[in-house]
Scaffold this motif. Structure first.
Motif, PDB file in Angstrom:
ATOM      1  N   LEU A   1      42.174  32.050  35.179  1.00  0.00           N
ATOM      2  CA  LEU A   1      40.955  32.684  36.697  1.00  0.00           C
ATOM      3  C   LEU A   1      41.196  34.088  37.347  1.00  0.00           C
ATOM      4  O   LEU A   1      41.351  35.499  37.293  1.00  0.00           O
ATOM      5  N   MET A   2      42.746  33.518  37.565  1.00  0.00           N
ATOM      6  CA  MET A   2      43.176  34.645  38.502  1.00  0.00           C
ATOM      7  C   MET A   2      43.675  35.993  37.844  1.00  0.00           C
ATOM      8  O   MET A   2      43.222  37.480  37.830  1.00  0.00           O
ATOM      9  N   SER A   3      44.003  35.833  36.181  1.00  0.00           N
ATOM     10  CA  SER A   3      44.569  36.813  35.355  1.00  0.00           C
ATOM     11  C   SER A   3      42.781  38.044  35.529  1.00  0.00           C
ATOM     12  O   SER A   3      42.535  38.990  35.015  1.00  0.00           O
ATOM     13  N   ALA A   4      41.728  37.126  34.776  1.00  0.00           N
ATOM     14  CA  ALA A   4      40.344  38.001  35.030  1.00  0.00           C
ATOM     15  C   ALA A   4      39.886  38.310  36.063  1.00  0.00           C
ATOM     16  O   ALA A   4      39.415  39.485  36.100  1.00  0.00           O
ATOM     17  N   ILE A   5      40.174  37.691  37.205  1.00  0.00           N
ATOM     18  CA  ILE A   5      40.226  39.003  38.696  1.00  0.00           C
ATOM     19  C   ILE A   5      40.440  40.318  38.548  1.00  0.00           C
ATOM     20  O   ILE A   5      39.589  40.555  38.738  1.00  0.00           O
ATOM     21  N   GLU A   6      41.828  39.509  38.217  1.00  0.00           N
ATOM     22  CA  GLU A   6      42.653  41.033  38.257  1.00  0.00           C
ATOM     23  C   GLU A   6      42.313  41.843  37.174  1.00  0.00           C
ATOM     24  O   GLU A   6      42.242  43.138  37.363  1.00  0.00           O
ATOM     25  N   LYS A   7      41.810  41.863  36.122  1.00  0.00           N
ATOM     26  CA  LYS A   7      41.247  42.241  35.608  1.00  0.00           C
ATOM     27  C   LYS A   7      39.648  43.334  35.741  1.00  0.00           C
ATOM     28  O   LYS A   7      39.023  44.512  34.813  1.00  0.00           O
TER      29      LYS A   7
END
Length: 96
Positions: free
Chosen positions: A87-93
């Motif tokens: 989820l953190m990667s999705a947020i950053e992207k």
């Protein structure tokens, strides 16, 4: 005398009140699949956290509700297609 009785009643009530459970969520361990499976209340809670997290990374002190909804919707849609991603990667992207 009335003050002492009131104080005693407050102390007694406080001692009998049930303790509320604290739940900690390790955001870096949540996958998109897990996020997609959460109930609406938990998704809304995490969505609020996402907004604050992103604003803090950009040093923003203003909340624009249009971006909060846009980011939540975009991340939710992204997670449906990328279930194994964090989820953190999705947020950053996806957040802006």
């Amino acid at each position: 005398m009335k003050l002492k009785l009131a104080y005693a009643a407050i102390v007694a009530l406080a001692m009998t009140a049930p303790a509320s459970a604290q739940v900690m969520i390790e955001m870096s361990e949540i996958t998109c699949k897990q996020f997609s499976e959460y109930d609406p209340e938990t998704k809304a809670f995490i969505g609020s956290w996402m907004s604050g997290y992103f604003s803090a990374t950009k040093n923003l002190s203003v909340v624009d509700s249009r971006y909060v909804k846009r980011n939540y919707d975009k991340i939710h849609a992204y997670c449906k297609k990328h279930s194994k991603e964090s989820l953190m990667s999705a947020i950053e992207k996806n957040a802006r």
